[in-house]
Design an enzyme around this catalytic site. Structure first.
Site, PDB file in Angstrom:
ATOM      1  N   ALA A 154     -45.420 -13.358 -19.864  1.00 54.66           N
ATOM      2  CA  ALA A 154     -44.659 -12.625 -18.841  1.00 54.66           C
ATOM      3  C   ALA A 154     -43.155 -12.730 -19.054  1.00 54.66           C
ATOM      4  CB  ALA A 154     -45.032 -13.122 -17.452  1.00 54.66           C
ATOM      5  N   THR A 155     -42.693 -13.821 -19.636  1.00 49.30           N
ATOM      6  CA  THR A 155     -41.248 -13.931 -19.905  1.00 49.30           C
ATOM      7  C   THR A 155     -40.819 -12.808 -20.831  1.00 49.30           C
ATOM      8  OG1 THR A 155     -41.269 -16.327 -19.643  1.00 49.30           O
ATOM      9  CG2 THR A 155     -39.455 -15.411 -20.921  1.00 49.30           C
ATOM     10  N   SER A 283     -49.263 -12.352 -17.548  1.00 43.98           N
ATOM     11  CA  SER A 283     -49.273 -13.570 -18.374  1.00 43.98           C
ATOM     12  C   SER A 283     -50.705 -14.050 -18.580  1.00 43.98           C
ATOM     13  CB  SER A 283     -48.458 -14.651 -17.650  1.00 43.98           C
ATOM     14  OG  SER A 283     -48.612 -15.892 -18.292  1.00 43.98           O
ATOM     15  N   HIS A 285     -51.805 -17.219 -19.525  1.00 47.49           N
ATOM     16  CA  HIS A 285     -52.189 -18.596 -19.147  1.00 47.49           C
ATOM     17  C   HIS A 285     -52.205 -18.833 -17.643  1.00 47.49           C
ATOM     18  CE1 HIS A 285     -48.012 -20.471 -18.595  1.00 47.49           C
ATOM     19  NE2 HIS A 285     -47.741 -19.267 -19.031  1.00 47.49           N
ATOM     20  N   THR A 323     -47.047  -8.540 -35.784  1.00 46.33           N
ATOM     21  CA  THR A 323     -48.503  -8.567 -35.913  1.00 46.33           C
ATOM     22  C   THR A 323     -49.139  -9.070 -34.630  1.00 46.33           C
ATOM     23  OG1 THR A 323     -48.268  -9.042 -38.252  1.00 46.33           O
ATOM     24  CG2 THR A 323     -50.406  -9.557 -37.259  1.00 46.33           C
ATOM     25  N   CYS A 408     -35.302 -30.556 -11.584  1.00 47.73           N
ATOM     26  CA  CYS A 408     -34.521 -31.570 -12.273  1.00 47.73           C
ATOM     27  C   CYS A 408     -33.732 -30.944 -13.410  1.00 47.73           C
ATOM     28  CB  CYS A 408     -35.465 -32.619 -12.836  1.00 47.73           C
ATOM     29  SG  CYS A 408     -34.872 -34.255 -12.650  1.00 47.73           S
TER      30      CYS A 408
HETATM   31  C1  LIG Z   1     -43.713 -15.257 -11.498  1.00 49.57           C
HETATM   32  C2  LIG Z   1     -43.632 -15.650 -12.937  1.00 49.57           C
HETATM   33  N1  LIG Z   1     -43.076 -14.810 -13.819  1.00 49.57           N
HETATM   34  C3  LIG Z   1     -42.996 -15.108 -15.117  1.00 49.57           C
HETATM   35  C4  LIG Z   1     -43.452 -16.292 -15.613  1.00 49.57           C
HETATM   36  C5  LIG Z   1     -43.372 -16.584 -17.083  1.00 49.57           C
HETATM   37  O1  LIG Z   1     -44.634 -16.450 -17.655  1.00 49.57           O
HETATM   38  P1  LIG Z   1     -44.962 -16.868 -19.145  1.00 49.57           P
HETATM   39  O2  LIG Z   1     -45.150 -18.332 -19.137  1.00 49.57           O
HETATM   40  O3  LIG Z   1     -46.197 -16.119 -19.494  1.00 49.57           O
HETATM   41  O4  LIG Z   1     -43.814 -16.458 -19.997  1.00 49.57           O
HETATM   42  C6  LIG Z   1     -44.023 -17.214 -14.733  1.00 49.57           C
HETATM   43  C7  LIG Z   1     -44.461 -18.531 -15.212  1.00 49.57           C
HETATM   44  O5  LIG Z   1     -44.197 -19.549 -14.621  1.00 49.57           O
HETATM   45  C8  LIG Z   1     -44.137 -16.874 -13.362  1.00 49.57           C
HETATM   46  O6  LIG Z   1     -44.676 -17.704 -12.481  1.00 49.57           O
END
Ligand SMILES: Cc1ncc(COP(=O)(O)O)c(C=O)c1O
Length: 484
Positions: A154-155, A283, A285, A323, A408
């Site tokens: 998702a990042t 995402s 995971h 890839t 932190c």
């Molecule tokens: C709301 C939200 N967006 C994006 C992310 C980032 O996801 P990823 O770890 O797949 O990059 C997270 C992960 O903590 C999340 O909770």
């Protein structure tokens, strides 16, 4: 299948061996061996007596095999690692469903072709698996499979979408809208765009964590290209009203609607057409799939234009070169298939566990605030404990893996910006804990955590002079703490 062989004895032996050991030592970092460490924790709740054959089976499976290699490596026996803290941090990452691993393994061992190889069967079979997975991901959110672009998570999807849409439309539209409670990767993408000259509106949220639709309506300008609002907040579980937001955004031609759905996909029903979404981030995971894979939904009809971040072979409609990692994508697809099948059942179980946790704690401990709305996602429960110091709370709860509202950083202990945006006082943000309940959480674990929280909070409050004053009926909000 390999995982079935491994996972079955593992699952059967874990509860029994943890009981058999009765020890309070935990091996917290099994690899690499040179970095292994041992930590003292309280015992986890027993989960049924071990049978001798189960213990023997586990010992045979996990005894160090280094002697066979001709050297002696001091690696703790596998069963010691069963005494790990109880995991209530599924918003950070969820354990992978063993069925997902089963689906993935053949694409590491036998069908290891590059899905972009067009000249042989290895490539074709990997490509076929990728396309099946694409369909599973699309089906989960009511999308067409061609609208799914695979990413690393998702990042990456958030970066690709926010920067990509803004940059593509920058000549005519240089404004985007988001909220103050987004994930860091959204906020930092927006900050980067501001450095490039874009204008960004960060919508505030109310005390229940929800945006005001009227704020959004008045923030949209003729120069707005994108509205990016998350579906489920990762700290509070607050669910934004995507359908209403989508309807509002679509009153304005040329404004795209994106949602970071990392914590929503597979947990609550989501339909891109119903919510009039143009772009979605997913995402792997967070939904019991593998780490390092995710997806972006990028609507083709009407077409959403964005500037790709990566240059290269032009894979994924030219939006994401590189890839494709077929095994990870197969895992994501399987995780999505399972999520669709089991969403209702998961939600029901998780709601019941959530209720058990909240009522278990709040009927025994007073002065607790639930952060966010009670109608949020039940698997994310964020509680603040008055008159308890946040750091001490976490330290005393070593046997439960949780996140707190204190982030932190290298220099300081900062309270969560999400809770601050909801109006939480600094001390309440500091003393907050996020309980993440997932598909594999059990009632026994919840009961254990309730007992631990009640005991730890009571103990810490007993040591607090502030708490003593509250007990004596003093209203400490009226005290002038300045020294005269
Ligand atoms: C709301 C939200 N967006 C994006 C992310 C980032 O996801 P990823 O770890 O797949 O990059 C997270 C992960 O903590 C999340 O909770």
């Amino acid at each position: 299948m390999l995982t079935r062989q491994l996972a079955a004895p593992l699952r059967r032996s874990l509860p029994s061996t943890s009981r058999a050991l009765g020890s309070v030592r935990t091996f917290v970092q099994p690899t690499p061996a040179s970095h292994a460490s041992v930590q003292d924790v309280s015992p986890v709740p027993p989960r049924g007596p071990p049978s001798q054959s189960q213990a023997a089976e586990a010992a045979a499976h996990f005894a160090p095999s280094s002697q066979m290699l001709g050297f002696k490596l001091e690696v703790p026996r596998r069963e010691e690692s069963t005494l790990r803290p109880i995991y209530l941090d599924v918003q950070a990452t969820a354990p992978m469903d063993p069925r997902v691993l089963d689906a993935m393994l053949p694409y590491y061992t036998d069908q290891y072709g590059n899905p972009h190889s067009r000249t042989h069967a290895y490539g074709w079979e990997a490509e076929k698996a990728v396309e099946v997975a694409r369909k599973e991901v699309a089906d989960l959110i009511g999308a067409e499979d061609k609208d799914i672009v695979f990413t690393s998570g998702a990042t990456e999807s958030n970066n690709m979408i926010i920067k990509g849409v803004a940059r593509f439309h920058k000549e005519k539209r240089n404004h985007i809208i988001t909220t103050q409670t987004e994930h860091k990767c959204v906020l930092d993408s927006c900050r980067k765009l501001q450095e490039e000259g874009f204008e960004v509106t960060y919508l505030p949220v109310q005390t229940d964590g929800l945006i005001r639709l009227s704020d959004l309506a008045s923030a949209i300008r003729p120069t707005t290209s994108l509205v990016s609002i998350m579906a489920v907040n990762n700290e509070t579980g607050v669910i934004q009203p995507l359908k209403e937001i989508g309807a509002l955004v679509k009153q304005h031609r040329g404004v795209y609607f994106h949602s970071d759905c990392a914590q929503a996909v597979g947990k609550i029903p989501l339909d891109v057409d119903e919510a009039q979404l143009d772009l979605v981030s997913i995402s792997g995971h967070k939904i019991y799939g593998p780490k390092g894979v995710g997806a972006a939904y990028v609507r083709r009809r009407p077409r959403v234009r964005l500037e790709p971040i990566l240059s290269g072979g032009g894979q994924e409609r030219g939006l994401r070169s590189g890839t494709l990692p077929a095994p990870l994508i197969v895992g994501l697809g399987e995780a999505c298939r399972l999520a669709k099948l089991e969403m209702a059942a998961d939600h029901k179980r998780i709601s019941a566990l959530s209720h058990r946790l909240i009522s278990g704690i709040t009927t025994q401990v007073s002065h607790i605030v639930r952060n966010g709305s009670a109608t949020g996602y039940p698997g994310c429960v964020n509680l603040s404990f008055s008159y308890v110091e946040g750091e001490s709370l976490l330290m005393a709860l070593k046997d439960v893996a949780l996140s707190s509202g204190s982030a932190c950083t290298s220099a300081s202990l900062e309270p969560s910006y999400v809770l601050r945006a909801l109006g939480a006082a600094e001390d309440m943000a500091h003393s907050s804990l996020r309980f993440g309940i997932g598909r594999f959480t059990t009632e026994e674990e919840i009961d254990f955590v309730v007992r631990r929280i009640v005991s730890v909070v009571n103990k810490l409050r007993d040591m607090s002079p502030l708490w003593e004053m509250v007990q004596e009926g003093i209203d400490i909000s009226t005290i002038d703490w300045t020294q005269h």
